[in-house]
Design a protein around this motif. Structure first.
Motif, short mmCIF file in Angstrom:
data_model
loop_
_atom_site.label_atom_id
_atom_site.label_comp_id
_atom_site.label_asym_id
_atom_site.label_seq_id
_atom_site.Cartn_x
_atom_site.Cartn_y
_atom_site.Cartn_z
N GLY A 129 1.40 -12.62 -13.20
CA GLY A 129 1.72 -13.90 -12.56
C GLY A 129 1.31 -13.83 -11.10
O GLY A 129 0.68 -12.86 -10.66
N PRO A 130 1.70 -14.81 -10.33
CA PRO A 130 1.28 -14.87 -8.92
C PRO A 130 1.71 -13.65 -8.10
O PRO A 130 0.98 -13.22 -7.21
CB PRO A 130 1.95 -16.13 -8.39
N GLU A 131 2.88 -13.08 -8.41
CA GLU A 131 3.36 -11.93 -7.64
C GLU A 131 2.49 -10.69 -7.89
O GLU A 131 2.13 -9.97 -6.96
CB GLU A 131 4.82 -11.62 -7.96
N ILE A 132 2.15 -10.43 -9.14
CA ILE A 132 1.30 -9.28 -9.45
C ILE A 132 -0.10 -9.50 -8.88
O ILE A 132 -0.72 -8.56 -8.36
CB ILE A 132 1.25 -9.00 -10.97
N VAL A 133 -0.59 -10.71 -8.95
CA VAL A 133 -1.90 -11.01 -8.36
C VAL A 133 -1.87 -10.74 -6.86
O VAL A 133 -2.78 -10.12 -6.31
CB VAL A 133 -2.33 -12.46 -8.68
N ALA A 134 -0.80 -11.15 -6.18
CA ALA A 134 -0.68 -10.90 -4.74
C ALA A 134 -0.60 -9.40 -4.46
O ALA A 134 -1.19 -8.91 -3.49
CB ALA A 134 0.55 -11.62 -4.19
N TYR A 135 0.11 -8.65 -5.30
CA TYR A 135 0.20 -7.20 -5.16
C TYR A 135 -1.19 -6.57 -5.28
O TYR A 135 -1.60 -5.75 -4.46
CB TYR A 135 1.15 -6.64 -6.21
N LEU A 136 -1.93 -6.97 -6.30
CA LEU A 136 -3.27 -6.43 -6.52
C LEU A 136 -4.22 -6.78 -5.37
O LEU A 136 -5.05 -5.96 -4.98
CB LEU A 136 -3.83 -6.93 -7.85
N LYS A 137 -4.07 -7.97 -4.83
CA LYS A 137 -4.92 -8.38 -3.70
C LYS A 137 -4.56 -7.62 -2.43
O LYS A 137 -5.40 -7.47 -1.55
CB LYS A 137 -4.82 -9.88 -3.47
N GLY A 138 -3.33 -7.12 -2.34
CA GLY A 138 -2.89 -6.46 -1.12
C GLY A 138 -2.93 -4.96 -1.11
O GLY A 138 -2.94 -4.33 -0.04
N ILE A 139 -2.96 -4.32 -2.28
CA ILE A 139 -2.78 -2.86 -2.31
C ILE A 139 -3.95 -2.08 -1.70
O ILE A 139 -3.74 -1.07 -1.03
CB ILE A 139 -2.46 -2.35 -3.73
N ASP A 140 -5.17 -2.54 -1.87
CA ASP A 140 -6.31 -1.78 -1.34
C ASP A 140 -6.19 -1.57 0.17
O ASP A 140 -6.49 -0.48 0.67
CB ASP A 140 -7.63 -2.45 -1.69
N ALA A 141 -5.77 -2.59 0.89
CA ALA A 141 -5.63 -2.48 2.34
C ALA A 141 -4.55 -1.47 2.72
O ALA A 141 -4.64 -0.84 3.77
CB ALA A 141 -5.32 -3.84 2.95
N THR A 142 -3.53 -1.28 1.87
CA THR A 142 -2.48 -0.30 2.17
C THR A 142 -2.96 1.12 1.93
O THR A 142 -2.45 2.06 2.54
CB THR A 142 -1.20 -0.55 1.36
N LEU A 143 -3.93 1.30 1.05
CA LEU A 143 -4.45 2.63 0.72
C LEU A 143 -5.41 3.15 1.79
O LEU A 143 -5.43 4.35 2.08
CB LEU A 143 -5.18 2.60 -0.62
N ALA A 144 -6.20 2.28 2.36
CA ALA A 144 -7.28 2.68 3.27
C ALA A 144 -6.83 3.60 4.41
O ALA A 144 -7.48 4.62 4.65
CB ALA A 144 -8.00 1.44 3.81
N PRO A 145 -5.74 3.30 5.13
CA PRO A 145 -5.35 4.17 6.24
C PRO A 145 -4.95 5.59 5.81
O PRO A 145 -4.86 6.49 6.65
CB PRO A 145 -4.16 3.45 6.88
N PHE A 146 -4.69 5.78 4.53
CA PHE A 146 -4.24 7.07 4.02
C PHE A 146 -5.31 7.74 3.14
O PHE A 146 -5.03 8.69 2.43
CB PHE A 146 -2.92 6.89 3.26
N ASP A 147 -6.51 7.21 3.19
CA ASP A 147 -7.64 7.72 2.40
C ASP A 147 -7.32 7.75 0.91
O ASP A 147 -7.77 8.64 0.18
CB ASP A 147 -8.07 9.12 2.89
N GLY A 148 -6.56 6.77 0.45
CA GLY A 148 -6.24 6.66 -0.97
C GLY A 148 -7.30 5.86 -1.70
O GLY A 148 -7.90 4.95 -1.13
#
Length: 109
Positions: free
Chosen positions: A15-34
Motif C-alpha cells: 500500500g502507500p506506506e510500503i511504497v513510501a518506505y521503498l522510495k525512502g530506504i535507499d537514501a538511508t543506506l547510502a551514508p553507511f555504504d549499505g
C-alpha cells in the motif's frame, strides 16, 4: 568484517506506506555504504518451504550496519514497514574469504 541486515518478511501489506518506505530506504543506506544484495526475488526450493520474502543488505562492518538502523533517517521511515509487514530483522556478521566449514568447530562446546 562485512555485516548483513537480514529481513525475513512473512507478510507485507502493499500500500502507500510500503511504497513510501521503498522510495525512502535507499537514501538511508547510502551514508553507511549499505547496498541490497537480495531483495525478494524468485525462490528455487531444494528442501523445506520458505514463506515470504528474504531481504539482505550488505554493510562494510557491524558498526556501519548498527549506525544505519539507529540513524534518524531510517528511524523516520521504519514505522512504514513495521506497521505494514510481519517478520524478523537482524544483523549477522559475515566470514572471511578464507573461512572453512570446520572453523566453527573451534567455538563449539
Amino acid at each position: 568484517m562485512t555485516c548483513y541486515a537480514i529481513g525475513h518478511l512473512r507478510t507485507v501489506e502493499m500500500g502507500p506506506e510500503i511504497v513510501a518506505y521503498l522510495k525512502g530506504i535507499d537514501a538511508t543506506l547510502a551514508p553507511f555504504d549499505g547496498r541490497f544484495i537480495i531483495h525478494g526475488g524468485g525462490k528455487h526450493h531444494f528442501e523445506g518451504t520458505f514463506a515470504g520474502d528474504l531481504i539482505i543488505i550488505e554493510f562494510p562492518d557491524l558498526r556501519q550496519a548498527q549506525g544505519w538502523y539507529a540513524s534518524p533517517a531510517y528511524r523516520a521511515i521504519l514505522p512504514l514497514r513495521t506497521e505494514n509487514a510481519e517478520g524478523e530483522v537482524f544483523l549477522i556478521e559475515g566470514v572471511g574469504t578464507d573461512h572453512k566449514a570446520t572453523d566453527i568447530l573451534s567455538s563449539a562446546p
